[in-house]
Motif scaffolding. Structure first.
Motif, PDB file in Angstrom:
ATOM      1  N   SER A  98       7.647  52.182 -19.686  1.00  0.00           N
ATOM      2  CA  SER A  98       8.620  52.917 -18.874  1.00  0.00           C
ATOM      3  C   SER A  98       8.317  52.759 -17.383  1.00  0.00           C
ATOM      4  O   SER A  98       9.225  52.524 -16.579  1.00  0.00           O
ATOM      5  N   ASP A  99       7.050  52.875 -17.019  1.00  0.00           N
ATOM      6  CA  ASP A  99       6.674  52.705 -15.607  1.00  0.00           C
ATOM      7  C   ASP A  99       6.924  51.280 -15.132  1.00  0.00           C
ATOM      8  O   ASP A  99       7.337  51.061 -13.989  1.00  0.00           O
ATOM      9  N   LEU A 100       6.691  50.295 -15.996  1.00  0.00           N
ATOM     10  CA  LEU A 100       6.968  48.903 -15.629  1.00  0.00           C
ATOM     11  C   LEU A 100       8.468  48.683 -15.414  1.00  0.00           C
ATOM     12  O   LEU A 100       8.864  47.938 -14.512  1.00  0.00           O
ATOM     13  N   VAL A 101       9.292  49.330 -16.216  1.00  0.00           N
ATOM     14  CA  VAL A 101      10.750  49.227 -16.038  1.00  0.00           C
ATOM     15  C   VAL A 101      11.152  49.842 -14.693  1.00  0.00           C
ATOM     16  O   VAL A 101      11.989  49.287 -13.970  1.00  0.00           O
ATOM     17  N   VAL A 102      10.544  50.969 -14.348  1.00  0.00           N
ATOM     18  CA  VAL A 102      10.844  51.597 -13.054  1.00  0.00           C
ATOM     19  C   VAL A 102      10.399  50.689 -11.904  1.00  0.00           C
ATOM     20  O   VAL A 102      11.093  50.569 -10.891  1.00  0.00           O
ATOM     21  N   ILE A 103       9.251  50.036 -12.067  1.00  0.00           N
ATOM     22  CA  ILE A 103       8.786  49.090 -11.040  1.00  0.00           C
ATOM     23  C   ILE A 103       9.789  47.945 -10.892  1.00  0.00           C
ATOM     24  O   ILE A 103      10.133  47.551  -9.766  1.00  0.00           O
ATOM     25  N   ALA A 104      10.272  47.421 -12.008  1.00  0.00           N
ATOM     26  CA  ALA A 104      11.271  46.341 -11.950  1.00  0.00           C
ATOM     27  C   ALA A 104      12.550  46.830 -11.275  1.00  0.00           C
ATOM     28  O   ALA A 104      13.131  46.131 -10.433  1.00  0.00           O
ATOM     29  N   PHE A 105      12.977  48.040 -11.616  1.00  0.00           N
ATOM     30  CA  PHE A 105      14.182  48.610 -11.013  1.00  0.00           C
ATOM     31  C   PHE A 105      13.981  48.810  -9.508  1.00  0.00           C
ATOM     32  O   PHE A 105      14.855  48.471  -8.700  1.00  0.00           O
ATOM     33  N   GLY A 106      12.830  49.362  -9.115  1.00  0.00           N
ATOM     34  CA  GLY A 106      12.533  49.566  -7.699  1.00  0.00           C
ATOM     35  C   GLY A 106      12.464  48.258  -6.938  1.00  0.00           C
ATOM     36  O   GLY A 106      12.934  48.154  -5.800  1.00  0.00           O
ATOM     37  N   THR A 107      11.897  47.232  -7.574  1.00  0.00           N
ATOM     38  CA  THR A 107      11.843  45.911  -6.949  1.00  0.00           C
ATOM     39  C   THR A 107      13.252  45.365  -6.752  1.00  0.00           C
ATOM     40  O   THR A 107      13.551  44.760  -5.711  1.00  0.00           O
ATOM     41  N   GLY A 108      14.110  45.589  -7.731  1.00  0.00           N
ATOM     42  CA  GLY A 108      15.515  45.186  -7.581  1.00  0.00           C
ATOM     43  C   GLY A 108      16.195  45.930  -6.447  1.00  0.00           C
ATOM     44  O   GLY A 108      16.979  45.347  -5.686  1.00  0.00           O
ATOM     45  N   MET A 109      15.900  47.224  -6.326  1.00  0.00           N
ATOM     46  CA  MET A 109      16.469  47.999  -5.221  1.00  0.00           C
ATOM     47  C   MET A 109      16.041  47.411  -3.875  1.00  0.00           C
ATOM     48  O   MET A 109      16.857  47.304  -2.946  1.00  0.00           O
ATOM     49  N   ILE A 110      14.771  47.040  -3.780  1.00  0.00           N
ATOM     50  CA  ILE A 110      14.256  46.459  -2.531  1.00  0.00           C
ATOM     51  C   ILE A 110      14.947  45.127  -2.250  1.00  0.00           C
ATOM     52  O   ILE A 110      15.473  44.902  -1.147  1.00  0.00           O
ATOM     53  N   GLY A 111      14.956  44.250  -3.245  1.00  0.00           N
ATOM     54  CA  GLY A 111      15.524  42.914  -3.054  1.00  0.00           C
ATOM     55  C   GLY A 111      17.004  42.937  -2.715  1.00  0.00           C
ATOM     56  O   GLY A 111      17.440  42.328  -1.724  1.00  0.00           O
TER      57      GLY A 111
END
Length: 173
Positions: A98-111
């Motif tokens: 779940s935390d890895l999915v949030v990291i991926a989502f946050g990275t997408g938000m940044i990009g």
């Protein structure tokens, strides 16, 4: 490693509290701006043009800052029914996924936030006279915070420290 993670957590705890206060201040400012708009429209018959646009920009900051702090503090709702019947090690793995999915989502938000900001940098928000990229700064900063706070949760779990979750009354081992 535990000492590093605890120091990192203490720094992020202070930063998280500051971010939460910023979100609260933004909410108060947004309320004041909308109040000024209503007062200007219905009492003075002269609406300030900048209040609505400013309030919308502040709403983005309030939402993304509050969401990031919610991730750090484990206050987001989740569907955990299956986790109650799984063994603790598997539950930890599910939480880490779940935390890895949030990291991926946050990275997408940044990009994507950076792409949107770059695309709108040359435009101007009419009532404020600032670059259109400003609209996406909250998305980028919120993504950075989500990644940081989720990384903290992963690190805490790796070294065996408790990571709070919404409705979690069991201390992780």
């Amino acid at each position: 490693m535990v000492d590093f993670v605890l120091a990192f957590s203490r720094i992020l705890a202070v930063f998280s509290r500051l971010v939460l206060w910023m979100a609260g201040a933004g909410l108060v400012a947004m309320t004041v701006f909308i109040g000024m708009q209503v007062w200007g429209r219905f009492v003075l018959n002269d609406t300030p043009t900048w209040t609505e646009t400013s309030s919308i920009l502040l709403m983005g900051w309030v939402i993304f800052l509050g969401a990031a702090v919610g991730i750090r503090e484990g206050n987001h709702l989740s569907f955990d029914v299956l986790l109650y019947v799984l063994p603790r090690p598997v539950v930890k793995i599910c939480h880490s996924i779940s935390d890895l999915v949030v990291i991926a989502f946050g990275t997408g938000m940044i990009g994507y936030g950076l792409q949107l900001a770059a695309t709108t940098w040359a435009t101007t928000i009419p009532n404020l006279g600032i670059t259109g990229a400003t609209s996406f700064f909250s998305l980028i900063f919120g993504g950075v915070l989500m990644v940081l706070f989720s990384l903290e949760r992963l690190l805490r779990r790796v070294v065996g420290l408790h990571t709070p979750r919404f409705g979690d009354d069991v201390i992780e081992e």
